[in-house]
Design an enzyme around this catalytic site. Structure first.
Site, PDB file in Angstrom:
ATOM      1  N   ASP A  55      -3.109 -10.281  -2.750  1.00 31.24           N
ATOM      2  CA  ASP A  55      -2.629  -9.992  -4.112  1.00 31.24           C
ATOM      3  C   ASP A  55      -1.384 -10.765  -4.549  1.00 31.24           C
ATOM      4  O   ASP A  55      -0.463 -10.186  -5.155  1.00 31.24           O
ATOM      5  CB  ASP A  55      -2.354  -8.487  -4.258  1.00 31.24           C
ATOM      6  N   CYS A  77      -1.041  -2.598  -0.766  1.00 27.34           N
ATOM      7  CA  CYS A  77      -2.245  -3.373  -0.468  1.00 27.34           C
ATOM      8  C   CYS A  77      -2.200  -4.094   0.875  1.00 27.34           C
ATOM      9  O   CYS A  77      -3.222  -4.205   1.552  1.00 27.34           O
ATOM     10  CB  CYS A  77      -2.550  -4.303  -1.624  1.00 27.34           C
ATOM     11  N   LYS A 134     -10.952  -6.727  -5.836  1.00 27.56           N
ATOM     12  CA  LYS A 134     -11.006  -5.309  -5.451  1.00 27.56           C
ATOM     13  C   LYS A 134     -10.444  -4.440  -6.560  1.00 27.56           C
ATOM     14  O   LYS A 134      -9.637  -4.909  -7.362  1.00 27.56           O
ATOM     15  CB  LYS A 134     -10.231  -5.099  -4.148  1.00 27.56           C
TER      16      LYS A 134
HETATM   17  C1  VGL Z   1      -1.017  -2.778  -5.503  1.00 31.55           C
HETATM   18  C2  VGL Z   1      -0.374  -0.845  -6.547  1.00 31.55           C
HETATM   19  C3  VGL Z   1      -1.481  -0.901  -7.361  1.00 31.55           C
HETATM   20  C4  VGL Z   1      -0.717  -3.820  -4.454  1.00 31.55           C
HETATM   21  C5  VGL Z   1      -2.127  -2.844  -6.317  1.00 31.55           C
HETATM   22  O1  VGL Z   1      -1.214  -4.968  -4.585  1.00 31.55           O
HETATM   23  O2  VGL Z   1       0.016  -3.496  -3.508  1.00 31.55           O
HETATM   24  N1  VGL Z   1      -0.154  -1.767  -5.621  1.00 31.55           N
HETATM   25  N2  VGL Z   1      -2.353  -1.897  -7.255  1.00 31.55           N
END
Ligand code: VGL
Ligand code: ZN
Length: 209
Positions: free
Chosen positions: A11, A154, A109
């Protein structure tokens, strides 16, 4: 280079950088260390949080709820976030200066409106697979190195699932940054210890990858 190893970059998207919609403090600091190690791996996976606008994890989609409220859903507790990583927006794109490996594999995802997914492997219902484990196993990957954003969400969920699915797991600590909500970084690191997940650093990687 060991062909049984894989790098999973979690991410590293615009919305998680300092000026993004769900900013991880100093999130952009992961980019340089990640760019330094990408070429050590033959297999590199990039995960992307990728939500429809009506996603269940967005506080804006619940009346009388605010950001960081925690609610109960069929699959368990859900933290409510600001709208982030909406599919096909600039915020959901990978950081523009992140190095993309020549044989990159991308995993999206959190794509279903009613299920969140912190993990790159299994969505929050703990049943829906992203297909990543199968993809890695088909290529003979035994050991995964994980880095990116956010350490305590994540990255951690991806690491714990990888371990559970039978991979040897190392988190590259200096190539991660976290949100740290209610001491969550410390809590997640305790889970890594309890589950046999190792930590390493970009400095050590040339000796082990
Ligand atoms: C994430 C909160 C919501 C992350 C993704 O990438 O850690 N955190 N969506
Ligand atoms: Zn998300």
């Amino acid at each position: 280079m060991n062909l049984n190893q894989c790098l999973i970059i979690v991410d590293v998207q615009n919305d998680f950088l300092s000026h993004g919609a769900l900013a991880v403090p100093n999130g952009e600091e992961v980019i340089a260390p990640i760019n330094d190690i990408v070429d050590l791996f033959d297999t590199v996976v990039y995960t992307q949080d990728w939500h429809p606008e009506n996603h269940i994890s967005f506080a804006s989609n619940h009346s009388d709820r605010k950001i960081l409220d925690v609610i109960e859903l069929d699959y368990g507790t859900q933290v409510l976030w600001p709208n982030h990583c909406v599919e096909n927006t600039k915020g959901a794109e990978l950081a523009s200066n992140l190095k993309i490996a020549s044989k990159a594999h991308f995993v999206k995802k959190g794509i279903h409106s009613q299920i969140d997914s912190y993990s790159g492997f299994l969505e929050a219902d703990r049943k829906t697979s992203t297909g990543l484990a199968e993809w890695l196993k088909a290529r003979g990957i035994k050991q995964v190195f994980i880095c990116g954003l956010a350490t305590d969400f994540c990255v951690s969920w991806t690491a714990l699932d990888a371990k559970n699915l039978g991979f040897d797991v190392l988190v590259i600590e200096d190539a991660c940054r976290g949100l740290d909500i209610n001491d969550s970084i410390k809590q997640e690191k305790l889970k890594w210890q309890a589950n046999g997940i190792k930590v390493t650093s970009t400095e050590k990687l040339p000796h082990i990858a």
